[in-house]
Design a protein around this motif. Sequence first.
Motif, PDB file in Angstrom:
ATOM      1  N   GLU B 175      -6.618   1.961  16.545  1.00  0.00           N
ATOM      2  CA  GLU B 175      -5.321   2.597  16.790  1.00  0.00           C
ATOM      3  C   GLU B 175      -4.191   1.706  16.259  1.00  0.00           C
ATOM      4  N   VAL B 176      -4.388   0.387  16.392  1.00  0.00           N
ATOM      5  CA  VAL B 176      -3.384  -0.545  15.863  1.00  0.00           C
ATOM      6  C   VAL B 176      -3.416  -0.515  14.331  1.00  0.00           C
ATOM      7  N   ALA B 177      -4.627  -0.649  13.765  1.00  0.00           N
ATOM      8  CA  ALA B 177      -4.745  -0.795  12.304  1.00  0.00           C
ATOM      9  C   ALA B 177      -4.466   0.506  11.557  1.00  0.00           C
ATOM     10  N   LEU B 178      -4.755   1.636  12.202  1.00  0.00           N
ATOM     11  CA  LEU B 178      -4.586   2.912  11.483  1.00  0.00           C
ATOM     12  C   LEU B 178      -3.441   3.745  12.032  1.00  0.00           C
ATOM     13  N   SER B 179      -2.494   3.093  12.719  1.00  0.00           N
ATOM     14  CA  SER B 179      -1.349   3.873  13.199  1.00  0.00           C
ATOM     15  C   SER B 179      -0.606   4.389  11.962  1.00  0.00           C
ATOM     16  N   PRO B 180       0.072   5.544  12.097  1.00  0.00           N
ATOM     17  CA  PRO B 180       0.731   6.092  10.908  1.00  0.00           C
ATOM     18  C   PRO B 180       1.757   5.117  10.306  1.00  0.00           C
ATOM     19  N   VAL B 181       2.374   4.306  11.168  1.00  0.00           N
ATOM     20  CA  VAL B 181       3.351   3.340  10.642  1.00  0.00           C
ATOM     21  C   VAL B 181       2.618   2.298   9.800  1.00  0.00           C
ATOM     22  N   ALA B 182       1.485   1.805  10.326  1.00  0.00           N
ATOM     23  CA  ALA B 182       0.743   0.759   9.606  1.00  0.00           C
ATOM     24  C   ALA B 182       0.243   1.282   8.263  1.00  0.00           C
ATOM     25  N   VAL B 183      -0.334   2.481   8.263  1.00  0.00           N
ATOM     26  CA  VAL B 183      -0.911   3.011   7.031  1.00  0.00           C
ATOM     27  C   VAL B 183       0.186   3.211   5.969  1.00  0.00           C
ATOM     28  N   ASN B 184       1.273   3.858   6.376  1.00  0.00           N
ATOM     29  CA  ASN B 184       2.341   4.084   5.384  1.00  0.00           C
ATOM     30  C   ASN B 184       2.984   2.796   4.933  1.00  0.00           C
ATOM     31  N   LYS B 185       3.166   1.895   5.882  1.00  0.00           N
ATOM     32  CA  LYS B 185       3.801   0.619   5.544  1.00  0.00           C
ATOM     33  C   LYS B 185       2.953  -0.128   4.522  1.00  0.00           C
ATOM     34  N   PHE B 186       1.646  -0.139   4.757  1.00  0.00           N
ATOM     35  CA  PHE B 186       0.773  -0.857   3.836  1.00  0.00           C
ATOM     36  C   PHE B 186       0.852  -0.236   2.437  1.00  0.00           C
ATOM     37  N   PHE B 187       0.645   1.064   2.363  1.00  0.00           N
ATOM     38  CA  PHE B 187       0.629   1.673   1.027  1.00  0.00           C
ATOM     39  C   PHE B 187       2.004   1.590   0.357  1.00  0.00           C
ATOM     40  N   HIS B 188       3.059   1.724   1.150  1.00  0.00           N
ATOM     41  CA  HIS B 188       4.392   1.663   0.544  1.00  0.00           C
ATOM     42  C   HIS B 188       4.717   0.245   0.071  1.00  0.00           C
ATOM     43  N   ALA B 189       4.421  -0.740   0.930  1.00  0.00           N
ATOM     44  CA  ALA B 189       4.747  -2.121   0.550  1.00  0.00           C
ATOM     45  C   ALA B 189       3.911  -2.539  -0.664  1.00  0.00           C
ATOM     46  N   VAL B 190       2.628  -2.156  -0.674  1.00  0.00           N
ATOM     47  CA  VAL B 190       1.772  -2.554  -1.790  1.00  0.00           C
ATOM     48  C   VAL B 190       2.157  -1.799  -3.066  1.00  0.00           C
ATOM     49  N   ALA B 191       2.323  -0.486  -2.946  1.00  0.00           N
ATOM     50  CA  ALA B 191       2.675   0.293  -4.152  1.00  0.00           C
ATOM     51  C   ALA B 191       4.001  -0.205  -4.729  1.00  0.00           C
ATOM     52  N   SER B 192       4.975  -0.479  -3.846  1.00  0.00           N
ATOM     53  CA  SER B 192       6.270  -0.926  -4.369  1.00  0.00           C
ATOM     54  C   SER B 192       6.142  -2.324  -4.988  1.00  0.00           C
ATOM     55  N   SER B 193       5.207  -3.123  -4.479  1.00  0.00           N
ATOM     56  CA  SER B 193       4.995  -4.442  -5.088  1.00  0.00           C
ATOM     57  C   SER B 193       4.353  -4.304  -6.469  1.00  0.00           C
ATOM     58  N   PHE B 194       3.489  -3.311  -6.625  1.00  0.00           N
ATOM     59  CA  PHE B 194       2.897  -3.052  -7.942  1.00  0.00           C
ATOM     60  C   PHE B 194       4.007  -2.656  -8.933  1.00  0.00           C
ATOM     61  N   VAL B 195       4.945  -1.869  -8.429  1.00  0.00           N
ATOM     62  CA  VAL B 195       6.041  -1.442  -9.305  1.00  0.00           C
ATOM     63  C   VAL B 195       6.867  -2.664  -9.717  1.00  0.00           C
ATOM     64  N   LEU B 196       7.133  -3.524  -8.733  1.00  0.00           N
ATOM     65  CA  LEU B 196       7.916  -4.728  -9.043  1.00  0.00           C
ATOM     66  C   LEU B 196       7.208  -5.570 -10.105  1.00  0.00           C
ATOM     67  N   ALA B 197       5.902  -5.751  -9.933  1.00  0.00           N
ATOM     68  CA  ALA B 197       5.164  -6.570 -10.900  1.00  0.00           C
ATOM     69  C   ALA B 197       5.141  -5.887 -12.268  1.00  0.00           C
ATOM     70  N   ALA B 198       5.005  -4.559 -12.252  1.00  0.00           N
ATOM     71  CA  ALA B 198       5.004  -3.831 -13.522  1.00  0.00           C
ATOM     72  C   ALA B 198       6.346  -4.024 -14.228  1.00  0.00           C
ATOM     73  N   LEU B 199       7.431  -3.962 -13.456  1.00  0.00           N
ATOM     74  CA  LEU B 199       8.750  -4.157 -14.067  1.00  0.00           C
ATOM     75  C   LEU B 199       8.905  -5.585 -14.575  1.00  0.00           C
TER      76      LEU B 199
END
Lengths: 71, 525
Positions: B175-199
């Motif tokens: 419940e802690v690891a898969l809370s909707p906040v955790a899941v979105n936060k992880f994918f958003h923070a990681v995806a946005s970091s990929f964008v930063l590195a790509a830029l």
Amino acid sequence: MFPTLRCIVRFYAEGFRSMTALGRTLWIVVLVKLFVMFAVLKLFFFPDFLAGKSDGERAAYVLEELTDGGA
Amino acid sequence: MDYLQTVDWSRAQFAMTAVYHWFFVPLTLGLSVLAAIMETLYYRTGDVFWRRTTRFWMRLFGINFAIGVATGLILEFEFGTNWSNYSHFVGDIFGAPLAIEGIMAFFLESTFIAVMFFGWDKVSRGAHLAATWLTAVGANLSALWILVANAWMQYPVGCRFNLQTVRNEMTSFWEVALSPVAVNKFFHAVASSFVLAALFVVGVSAWYLLRRREERMARGSIAIASFFGAVFAVVTAVTGDRSGAVVARVQPMKLAAMEALYDGEAGASLTVVGLLRRDRADDDGPFRFRIGIPKLLSWMSFRDAESYVPGIRDLVAGNAERGILSAEEMMARGRKAVAELGRYRAAREAGDRAAMAAVERKFDPAAPEGEEFLREYFAYFGYGYLESPAQTVPNVPLLFYSFRVMVGAGVFFIVLLAAVWWLNRRGTLASARWLLRLCVWMIPVAYLASQAGWAVAEAGRQPWAVQNLMPVGVAASKIPSASVGTTFFLFLALFTVLLAVEISILLRQIRLGPDGAEIPEPEKL
Ligand code: HEM
């Protein structure tokens, strides 16, 4: 990949020996940083605030903090 | 008075350390994956061009990694010293993810990264590639745990407050690891970091093209990074949109502040651009000027264009019609919960077992009175420490503008990266010099957008250290403000030096190019 421990040790040793100037600079930065962080900052400036207390004492302290003047 | 200053100093110190730490993290997350993709091309084609290109970006990754590594530990020092009440209160829940992160980081750093840097020509190509991918996956997974811990602070689920130990204990890891906040936060923070590195890769490559150097490497790198970046810029927007919808449910005040929405509305419009009045919301409304898209905020929040989005005033004063409690009411309930805790303490000190057991039943979710008490009172525990309803409102201008910087940049990045990919594919990118210059400038903009994201997430949950349960004022240790002030400046100095060293080494290596050879002074951009 590495059948023996000796291979692993040799791998690291060779890696460090043949490191470029950049690699050496980065290692210096890492070591100085870790020294400042652990030997200076953590030791002198960041003691654990609840250090020296047993689990029960920590609980009692935080309970006090949460209830003193709270309500 | 001094204690208030201590809280402010502790917050300032934490914010500063987190901002600096986050200068290093996103590039590590994204560049490790980009280097792994390039090395995969080398592995598959055997073309030494890709080996040279991979090694160049890996070198820049190594610099960023070496200088940034362990800077996050300073945040942990601060937990123990400046935020001891908080650390104790959340102990178990924070402890588990951070321990996993520490162990993973150790294995990652000591093995895979070593093979990545020392292993060229010493291990097989396949083994080297595996080490590079494992570094990339490990770095991103270790970010998962700290993001899970952060998500729990925004949405504390999967736990139970233990009266005896005075700390929250995990009841469900999933419940802690898969809370909707955790899941979105992880994918958003990681995806946005990929964008930063790509830029970053696109920007550095654009710099080479502007100087007519390393053109093949620059074009090859842009081909990969712009495609990768465009894809993840879309993922960033999608996960950001989902994060917004979750925030609407679990942190409605954060959403209202992000939108500077003072009065709730059904069919609320989303502000695209706007200028806030200095004197906040008077009769003329909060905006000097504003362009909005009708109904979009309602749709984005609740996936229903007519839904009601509560405003700051609804959340402070309450709105009975919409079933929203006032802050006063939540404060009253919170005070009752704190008073129960006080009763428990008194009973414990007096050794009154019967009185202790009575309070324990209230905190027991399995007991009938516990279920109600936890839902109706303990859920508002932190409100019991607030002195006025106004304290529940975060810094509206900071949130409003940070959100617009992040989203505006995010939308622009999609268009930019797609255009760069297309022009590069057609072979006309090198002649669009204005676009190349723009790409170079997008490197700092990507960092700004990323920091703005954290400003939204963190400043937006004020006054809470743990949403609804613990305000920052209670979370902080009672230590002299002067000592926190001193360490603030020590960190400022340490981090500024580290960042300056990083930037200067990076710039030098970029100037030297992939073969590390000095070249004549380049022409001006
Ligand atoms: C394109 C549209 C975007 C949308 C709709 C969006 C939305 C959001 C939202 C709602 C949050 C707050 C989440 C929370 O408090 O739980 C957030 C946080 C964040 N955003 Fe964005 N964002 C976008 C683009 C970007 C871009 C381009 C970057 C960086 C390059 C970025 C980086 C971040 C970071 C680092 C956070 C903090 C971590 C987190 O809470 O997820 N975002 N974003």
